[in-house]
Design an enzyme around this catalytic site. Structure first.
Site, PDB file in Angstrom:
ATOM      1  N   SER A 125       0.834  -1.205   0.000  1.00  0.00           N
ATOM      2  CA  SER A 125       0.000   0.000   0.000  1.00  0.00           C
ATOM      3  C   SER A 125       0.860   1.242   0.000  1.00  0.00           C
ATOM      4  O   SER A 125       1.972   1.248   0.554  1.00  0.00           O
ATOM      5  CB  SER A 125      -0.866  -0.013   1.263  1.00  0.00           C
ATOM      6  OG  SER A 125      -1.452   1.252   1.469  1.00  0.00           O
ATOM      7  N   TYR A 150      -1.970  -1.058  11.059  1.00  0.00           N
ATOM      8  CA  TYR A 150      -2.268  -1.572   9.711  1.00  0.00           C
ATOM      9  C   TYR A 150      -1.135  -1.211   8.751  1.00  0.00           C
ATOM     10  O   TYR A 150      -0.588  -2.062   8.052  1.00  0.00           O
ATOM     11  CB  TYR A 150      -3.595  -0.997   9.193  1.00  0.00           C
ATOM     12  CG  TYR A 150      -3.678  -1.018   7.687  1.00  0.00           C
ATOM     13  CD1 TYR A 150      -3.927  -2.198   6.997  1.00  0.00           C
ATOM     14  CD2 TYR A 150      -3.442   0.145   6.931  1.00  0.00           C
ATOM     15  CE1 TYR A 150      -3.947  -2.226   5.610  1.00  0.00           C
ATOM     16  CE2 TYR A 150      -3.461   0.127   5.555  1.00  0.00           C
ATOM     17  CZ  TYR A 150      -3.707  -1.056   4.894  1.00  0.00           C
ATOM     18  OH  TYR A 150      -3.711  -1.080   3.533  1.00  0.00           O
ATOM     19  N   LYS A 154       1.999  -3.533   6.614  1.00  0.00           N
ATOM     20  CA  LYS A 154       2.396  -3.518   5.194  1.00  0.00           C
ATOM     21  C   LYS A 154       3.897  -3.294   5.075  1.00  0.00           C
ATOM     22  O   LYS A 154       4.584  -3.943   4.272  1.00  0.00           O
ATOM     23  CB  LYS A 154       1.623  -2.427   4.440  1.00  0.00           C
ATOM     24  CG  LYS A 154       0.133  -2.708   4.306  1.00  0.00           C
ATOM     25  CD  LYS A 154      -0.131  -3.978   3.491  1.00  0.00           C
ATOM     26  CE  LYS A 154      -1.603  -4.339   3.417  1.00  0.00           C
ATOM     27  NZ  LYS A 154      -1.845  -5.680   2.854  1.00  0.00           N
ATOM     28  N   ARG A 231      -5.854  12.226  -3.034  1.00  0.00           N
ATOM     29  CA  ARG A 231      -5.428  10.830  -3.171  1.00  0.00           C
ATOM     30  C   ARG A 231      -5.386  10.468  -4.651  1.00  0.00           C
ATOM     31  O   ARG A 231      -5.994  11.136  -5.489  1.00  0.00           O
ATOM     32  CB  ARG A 231      -6.442   9.875  -2.497  1.00  0.00           C
ATOM     33  CG  ARG A 231      -6.616  10.085  -1.003  1.00  0.00           C
ATOM     34  CD  ARG A 231      -5.426   9.572  -0.208  1.00  0.00           C
ATOM     35  NE  ARG A 231      -5.651   9.677   1.231  1.00  0.00           N
ATOM     36  CZ  ARG A 231      -5.407  10.770   1.952  1.00  0.00           C
ATOM     37  NH1 ARG A 231      -4.921  11.872   1.365  1.00  0.00           N
ATOM     38  NH2 ARG A 231      -5.630  10.789   3.251  1.00  0.00           N
TER      39      ARG A 231
HETATM   40  C1  UD1 Z   1      -6.530   4.266   3.884  1.00  0.00           C
HETATM   41  C2  UD1 Z   1      -5.088   3.886   3.913  1.00  0.00           C
HETATM   42  C3  UD1 Z   1      -4.782   2.906   2.824  1.00  0.00           C
HETATM   43  C4  UD1 Z   1      -5.663   1.702   2.979  1.00  0.00           C
HETATM   44  C5  UD1 Z   1      -7.095   2.150   2.917  1.00  0.00           C
HETATM   45  C6  UD1 Z   1      -7.952   0.910   3.124  1.00  0.00           C
HETATM   46  C7  UD1 Z   1      -3.485   5.522   4.625  1.00  0.00           C
HETATM   47  C8  UD1 Z   1      -2.731   6.745   4.268  1.00  0.00           C
HETATM   48  N1  UD1 Z   1      -4.270   5.047   3.691  1.00  0.00           N
HETATM   49  O1  UD1 Z   1      -6.715   5.065   2.724  1.00  0.00           O
HETATM   50  O2  UD1 Z   1      -3.466   2.475   2.888  1.00  0.00           O
HETATM   51  O3  UD1 Z   1      -5.389   0.765   1.986  1.00  0.00           O
HETATM   52  O4  UD1 Z   1      -7.347   3.131   3.930  1.00  0.00           O
HETATM   53  O5  UD1 Z   1      -8.921   1.031   4.069  1.00  0.00           O
HETATM   54  O6  UD1 Z   1      -3.381   4.986   5.701  1.00  0.00           O
HETATM   55  N2  UD1 Z   1     -12.994  10.747   3.507  1.00  0.00           N
HETATM   56  C9  UD1 Z   1     -13.991  11.637   3.826  1.00  0.00           C
HETATM   57  N3  UD1 Z   1     -15.169  11.149   4.319  1.00  0.00           N
HETATM   58  C10 UD1 Z   1     -15.382   9.824   4.507  1.00  0.00           C
HETATM   59  C11 UD1 Z   1     -14.363   8.909   4.193  1.00  0.00           C
HETATM   60  C12 UD1 Z   1     -13.173   9.420   3.696  1.00  0.00           C
HETATM   61  O7  UD1 Z   1     -13.830  12.854   3.671  1.00  0.00           O
HETATM   62  O8  UD1 Z   1     -16.479   9.460   4.982  1.00  0.00           O
HETATM   63  C13 UD1 Z   1     -11.724  11.249   2.961  1.00  0.00           C
HETATM   64  C14 UD1 Z   1     -10.527  10.928   3.822  1.00  0.00           C
HETATM   65  O9  UD1 Z   1     -10.327  11.916   4.781  1.00  0.00           O
HETATM   66  C15 UD1 Z   1      -9.422  10.878   2.766  1.00  0.00           C
HETATM   67  C16 UD1 Z   1     -10.128  10.376   1.505  1.00  0.00           C
HETATM   68  O10 UD1 Z   1     -11.511  10.608   1.733  1.00  0.00           O
HETATM   69  O11 UD1 Z   1      -8.948  12.171   2.508  1.00  0.00           O
HETATM   70  C17 UD1 Z   1      -9.896   8.913   1.234  1.00  0.00           C
HETATM   71  O12 UD1 Z   1     -10.176   8.183   2.431  1.00  0.00           O
HETATM   72  P1  UD1 Z   1     -10.270   6.598   2.454  1.00  0.00           P
HETATM   73  O13 UD1 Z   1     -11.130   6.124   1.348  1.00  0.00           O
HETATM   74  O14 UD1 Z   1     -10.643   6.200   3.836  1.00  0.00           O
HETATM   75  O15 UD1 Z   1      -8.808   6.108   2.105  1.00  0.00           O
HETATM   76  P2  UD1 Z   1      -7.410   6.493   2.778  1.00  0.00           P
HETATM   77  O16 UD1 Z   1      -7.561   6.935   4.161  1.00  0.00           O
HETATM   78  O17 UD1 Z   1      -6.692   7.375   1.822  1.00  0.00           O
END
Ligand code: UD1
Length: 340
Positions: A125, A150, A154, A231
């Site tokens: 990841s 987590y 990795k 992202r």
């Molecule tokens: C995280 C992990 C990634 C992992 C993945 C699987 C990190 C940096 N990344 O990805 O390695 O494989 O989870 O679960 O640890 N967001 C919102 N509202 C929401 C949900 C998300 O605003 O309800 C935003 C988050 O703040 C983030 C983006 O959307 O900026 C993506 O979030 P998410 O889909 O949870 O993935 P990561 O956190 O990037």
């Protein structure tokens, strides 16, 4: 034959479909802790082949040995997806994550050694980069101290594979996934989060479907153009295809060393609001959202430099953000219809 651990899961199931369509024989090992046995029906509908399946907890050494005893002589490769992946849960229960993700890795590698299975592809990841100082990140970008157990599993898994591969004569590739989203074009397989989704896109599609009232955008005061985090969202079908290319590189003897690492992303960074707006544009459906506080542990931005994978794997992401989002929506609707 390719052993696919975690093959009924989200990325695993899409990869199994690509493997079967490319003519590989596949055996799936999964404990079904975060997936559904009916995924096998969908795989069969899509490919005309029902892969052999074993329900097994790979962190249990004896159970793993018994399964490999049955299949080992036919296998030449393993793609190892099986792992827990919820960042928050890993903070609450680190031992569960270290036991599950690392014991299963070691058990699988030991069985591969015992049964002379030499080719290995691992689900890593972009979390191993933490918040990088410079974007895009290349494979040479230094890894950072993990933000969560987590993430640490990795990073530690990568080290285990790096150390073991030259000694045990494994040919191993770690693929560092950026943010996988989307679903198979058929709408028959996709991401199936249990309970309230943690990840952005399942939350968006469930909000659009009326299952969740409002999406909370976790912070809009980040130092990015619109203030929300950035992202690199990669379509899961593109990601699945990267595994086949990694396998081909190994099979063709093209590796430069016993262990290689590749970024698997699109090379494009999108903000949370880009995703929300992209979803509305792709589907015509408005998503209720509100701006909430930052989520603990989130990094500001990360996206991939994919030139190494483009060249060495002869692979590149072909599907864009909107295609990914509309496929997620198609899957969400199909799934709800079938399970209404
Ligand atoms: C995280 C992990 C990634 C992992 C993945 C699987 C990190 C940096 N990344 O990805 O390695 O494989 O989870 O679960 O640890 N967001 C919102 N509202 C929401 C949900 C998300 O605003 O309800 C935003 C988050 O703040 C983030 C983006 O959307 O900026 C993506 O979030 P998410 O889909 O949870 O993935 P990561 O956190 O990037």
């Amino acid at each position: 034959m390719v052993v696919v651990t975690g093959g009924t899961g989200y990325i695993g199931s899409h990869t199994v479909v690509e493997l079967l369509q490319a003519g590989y024989q596949v055996t799936i090992l999964d404990d079904l802790s975060n997936s559904n046995i009916e995924v096998l029906d969908a795989i069969e509908e899509l490919t005309g082949v029902r892969p052999e399946f074993f329900e097994v907890d790979l962190s249990d050494a004896a159970a793993t040995a018994s399964v490999f005893e049955q299949i080992g002589s036919e296998a030449d490769s393993t793609i190892h997806f099986a792992a827990k992946k919820a960042v928050g849960e890993s903070v609450q229960d680190p031992l569960l994550y270290y036991r599950n993700n690392l014991f299963s890795l070691v058990n699988v590698l030991e069985e591969m050694k015992k049964h002379d299975i030499r080719n290995f592809v691992f689900s890593s990841s972009c979390t191993v980069y933490g918040q990088p100082d410079v974007c895009p990140v290349t494979e040479a970008t230094p890894r950072k101290e993990a933000e969560s157990p987590y993430g640490n599993t990795k990073s530690m898994a990568e080290d285990i594979i790096r150390d073991a591969s030259p000694v045990e004569h494994f040919n191993s590739i770690s693929l560092r996934y950026f943010n996988p989203i989307g679903a198979h074009a058929s709408g028959k397989i996709g991401e199936l989060p249990v309970g309230i989704p943690n990840n952005l896109v399942p939350y968006v599609t469930q909000t659009a479907a009326g299952i969740r009232e409002t999406l909370t955008v976790h912070g809009n005061d980040y130092p990015t153009a619109d203030g929300t985090c950035i992202r690199d969202y990669i379509h899961v079908v593109d990601l699945a295809k990267a595994h086949l290319q990694a396998l081909k590189r190994i099979e063709d003897g093209r590796m430069d060393s016993a262990y290689e690492v590749f970024n698997v992303g699109t090379g494009n960074g999108y903000s949370v609001l880009d995703v929300v707006n992209g979803f509305e544009e792709a589907t015509g459906i408005k998503v209720n959202y509100r701006i909430g506080p930052r989520r603990a542990g989130d990094i500001t931005q990360v996206w991939a430099d994919t030139s190494l994978a483009n060249e060495a794997l002869n692979w590149k992401a072909e599907l864009g953000l909107k295609e990914a989002l509309s496929s997620s929506w198609n899957w969400e609707q199909n799934y709800r219809k079938q399970n209404a």
